[in-house]
Scaffold this active site. Structure first.
Site, PDB file in Angstrom:
ATOM      1  N   CYS A 100      12.042 -39.181 -41.991  1.00 48.98           N
ATOM      2  CA  CYS A 100      10.769 -38.533 -41.680  1.00 48.98           C
ATOM      3  C   CYS A 100      10.616 -37.251 -42.490  1.00 48.98           C
ATOM      4  O   CYS A 100      11.539 -36.424 -42.517  1.00 48.98           O
ATOM      5  CB  CYS A 100      10.698 -38.217 -40.184  1.00 48.98           C
ATOM      6  SG  CYS A 100       9.193 -37.333 -39.697  1.00 48.98           S
ATOM      7  N   CYS A 111      13.244 -34.834 -33.016  1.00 50.72           N
ATOM      8  CA  CYS A 111      14.456 -35.594 -33.314  1.00 50.72           C
ATOM      9  C   CYS A 111      15.617 -34.636 -33.569  1.00 50.72           C
ATOM     10  O   CYS A 111      15.435 -33.564 -34.139  1.00 50.72           O
ATOM     11  CB  CYS A 111      14.262 -36.482 -34.544  1.00 50.72           C
ATOM     12  SG  CYS A 111      13.089 -37.835 -34.298  1.00 50.72           S
ATOM     13  N   CYS A 187       4.366 -40.208 -36.596  1.00 49.39           N
ATOM     14  CA  CYS A 187       5.712 -40.070 -36.036  1.00 49.39           C
ATOM     15  C   CYS A 187       6.431 -41.404 -36.197  1.00 49.39           C
ATOM     16  O   CYS A 187       5.980 -42.436 -35.686  1.00 49.39           O
ATOM     17  CB  CYS A 187       5.644 -39.681 -34.570  1.00 49.39           C
ATOM     18  SG  CYS A 187       7.274 -39.657 -33.770  1.00 49.39           S
ATOM     19  N   GLN A 213      10.175 -46.889 -18.890  1.00 52.28           N
ATOM     20  CA  GLN A 213      11.057 -46.658 -20.029  1.00 52.28           C
ATOM     21  C   GLN A 213      10.305 -46.844 -21.346  1.00 52.28           C
ATOM     22  O   GLN A 213       9.567 -47.815 -21.514  1.00 52.28           O
ATOM     23  CB  GLN A 213      12.238 -47.626 -19.979  1.00 52.28           C
ATOM     24  CG  GLN A 213      13.210 -47.363 -18.844  1.00 52.28           C
ATOM     25  CD  GLN A 213      14.132 -46.188 -19.122  1.00 52.28           C
ATOM     26  OE1 GLN A 213      14.195 -45.692 -20.238  1.00 52.28           O
ATOM     27  NE2 GLN A 213      14.852 -45.746 -18.103  1.00 52.28           N
ATOM     28  N   TYR A 242      15.048 -43.243  -6.090  1.00 54.76           N
ATOM     29  CA  TYR A 242      14.236 -42.884  -7.254  1.00 54.76           C
ATOM     30  C   TYR A 242      13.739 -44.180  -7.885  1.00 54.76           C
ATOM     31  O   TYR A 242      13.890 -44.436  -9.073  1.00 54.76           O
ATOM     32  CB  TYR A 242      15.039 -42.057  -8.260  1.00 54.76           C
ATOM     33  CG  TYR A 242      15.760 -40.865  -7.644  1.00 54.76           C
ATOM     34  CD1 TYR A 242      15.116 -39.651  -7.487  1.00 54.76           C
ATOM     35  CD2 TYR A 242      17.088 -40.976  -7.222  1.00 54.76           C
ATOM     36  CE1 TYR A 242      15.770 -38.569  -6.913  1.00 54.76           C
ATOM     37  CE2 TYR A 242      17.742 -39.902  -6.655  1.00 54.76           C
ATOM     38  CZ  TYR A 242      17.090 -38.697  -6.506  1.00 54.76           C
ATOM     39  OH  TYR A 242      17.739 -37.622  -5.934  1.00 54.76           O
ATOM     40  N   GLU A 266      11.030 -43.298  -3.345  1.00 57.05           N
ATOM     41  CA  GLU A 266      10.497 -42.742  -4.600  1.00 57.05           C
ATOM     42  C   GLU A 266       9.670 -41.500  -4.294  1.00 57.05           C
ATOM     43  O   GLU A 266       8.923 -41.462  -3.303  1.00 57.05           O
ATOM     44  CB  GLU A 266       9.641 -43.796  -5.295  1.00 57.05           C
ATOM     45  CG  GLU A 266       8.702 -43.300  -6.368  1.00 57.05           C
ATOM     46  CD  GLU A 266       9.393 -42.536  -7.488  1.00 57.05           C
ATOM     47  OE1 GLU A 266       8.782 -41.594  -8.010  1.00 57.05           O
ATOM     48  OE2 GLU A 266      10.545 -42.887  -7.843  1.00 57.05           O
ATOM     49  N   ASP A 307      19.013 -43.768  -9.521  1.00 58.92           N
ATOM     50  CA  ASP A 307      18.448 -43.527 -10.859  1.00 58.92           C
ATOM     51  C   ASP A 307      17.678 -42.213 -10.859  1.00 58.92           C
ATOM     52  O   ASP A 307      16.453 -42.182 -10.960  1.00 58.92           O
ATOM     53  CB  ASP A 307      17.539 -44.695 -11.247  1.00 58.92           C
ATOM     54  CG  ASP A 307      16.961 -44.543 -12.653  1.00 58.92           C
ATOM     55  OD1 ASP A 307      17.496 -43.739 -13.428  1.00 58.92           O
ATOM     56  OD2 ASP A 307      15.968 -45.219 -12.961  1.00 58.92           O
ATOM     57  N   CYS A 334      20.409 -40.384 -17.158  1.00 59.35           N
ATOM     58  CA  CYS A 334      19.859 -40.018 -18.463  1.00 59.35           C
ATOM     59  C   CYS A 334      20.430 -38.703 -18.961  1.00 59.35           C
ATOM     60  O   CYS A 334      20.050 -38.245 -20.040  1.00 59.35           O
ATOM     61  CB  CYS A 334      18.337 -39.960 -18.410  1.00 59.35           C
ATOM     62  SG  CYS A 334      17.688 -38.791 -17.203  1.00 59.35           S
TER      63      CYS A 334
END
Length: 377
Positions: A100, A111, A187, A213, A242, A266, A307, A334
């Protein structure tokens, strides 16, 4: 699964300014050898100062390289500084030219690793996961970050993208840890098509702007990983925390069958409402997960899917899970630091990590997704 908007793979929100501890060091340059990778998309280097050395978290570098660092953040009294590698004197064999044109020092902050060959990116992420687990959970485990189908050599995977509108009609993205905007015509992470809400034989309804996702291969990869480690049996009870719009709940429901039970909790009311439509037969509650568990669903559950958002589940939720006595917990994480902190809390209650898989759902960035299996020792 549903999350507040600033989430996985996006540049972090600009930070509030710290109180200065002396004169600014921004703009100073040092030649230094780069040390190990650290959590957050940078490497660690040490530069000489009057009283010894100072740690600098360096972006756009690789371990073992000799680079010129230009400081981008810090004052003389800070414990550490931040900087960019603006010139490479001795390059790593894993260094490549960024695909990029706006990836690099002082440019787009979206990034972290475009200057790194894709296999080496995954090795760096694995090293971070190992280090966080060792330091925060006292676990020494091998880690391999797995590729997931759906990107093109680490590019064209982001099925949802946000830009900043510029006054001249162009669009852009923010610099790292800054409000400043860099014009971006294209992008290279952006996918050619939006997200597909079909996973296996199931289709999911997702609200506009609701969490899903962003990597095309992520939902199927995570469902496969979770269901394979839990080995859910007909007639069992499952708790999905979650739960978002019910991605895991739908497959848990298939596995437990008519004689089983699935409960989804949730925080986002709209996502919780949609989980009932996506997963006919589940029970669902909307609200803060810790608060819901403090007042509802106190009985035993055989399996739990956890999660949480990037900050992790934290003690109250972990202990609420433990209190329900599951035989197995699948923790989808994550953030490796949050995962490690929560694993340490589980360990206090006799739950040990039996397996760990890591997935490269966010190529070119430092983010990595993990699925850990916890069982009572």
């Amino acid at each position: 699964m549903s999350r507040p908007a600033p989430r996985r793979g996006r540049p972090a929100a600009p930070r509030r300014a710290k109180k200065p501890r002396g004169a600014s060091v921004v703009g100073r340059r040092f030649e230094a050898e780069v040390g190990p990778v650290a959590h957050g998309g940078h490497c660690v280097a040490r530069v000489p100062v009057e009283d010894g050395t100072r740690v600098v978290f360096v972006r756009h570098a690789l371990p073992g390289e000799t680079v010129v660092i230009e400081l981008t953040e810090g004052t003389e009294g800070d414990r550490f500084w931040r900087g960019d590698a603006v010139s490479v004197i001795e390059a790593s064999p894993d260094r490549v030219e960024a695909p990029c044109p706006v990836a690099g020092p002082g440019l787009c902050g979206g990034c972290d690793f475009q200057h790194v060959a894709l296999p080496a990116q995954r090795a760096l992420k694995a090293a971070v996961v190992r280090e966080q687990l060792a330091r925060l959970a006292r676990l020494d485990v091998p880690v391999e970050v797995e590729a997931v189908p759906g990107d093109v050599d680490g590019l064209r995977w982001r099925t949802r993208q946000r830009y900043v509108d510029l006054p001249d009609g162009r669009r852009g993205m923010r610099k790292h840890r800054s409000h400043d905007v860099v014009p971006v015509e294209d992008c290279l992470l952006e996918a050619p098509a939006g997200p597909s809400y079909r996973v296996g034989e199931h289709t999911f309804e997702v609200a506009d702007g609701g969490f899903w996702q962003v990597h095309p291969g992520a939902p199927a990869a995570l469902v496969s990983a979770v269901m394979s480690v839990l080995d859910v049996r007909p007639g069992e009870s499952a708790l999905d925390l979650y739960a978002g719009v019910g991605l895991f709940s739908r497959f848990l429901l298939d596995a437990v069958g008519e004689s089983g039970r699935v409960v989804a909790v949730e925080g986002d009311p709209r996502a919780s409402e949609l989980s009932l439509a996506n997963c006919p037969g589940i029970s669902a509650s909307a609200g803060d997960v810790g608060e819901v568990l403090a007042r509802e669903y106190a009985g035993h559950f055989d399996v739990v899917v956890l999660d949480p958002p990037r900050v992790g589940a934290k003690r109250a939720v972990v202990e609420a899970v433990v209190a329900r006595g599951p035989r197995a917990v699948a923790y989808v994480a994550c953030d490796p630091a949050a995962l490690a902190r929560d694993l340490a809390i589980f360990a206090e209650h006799g739950y040990v990590m039996r397996s760990l898989r890591a997935f490269d759902l966010f190529p070119m960035t430092h983010h990595v997704e993990c699925v850990a299996l916890l069982e009572k020792s």
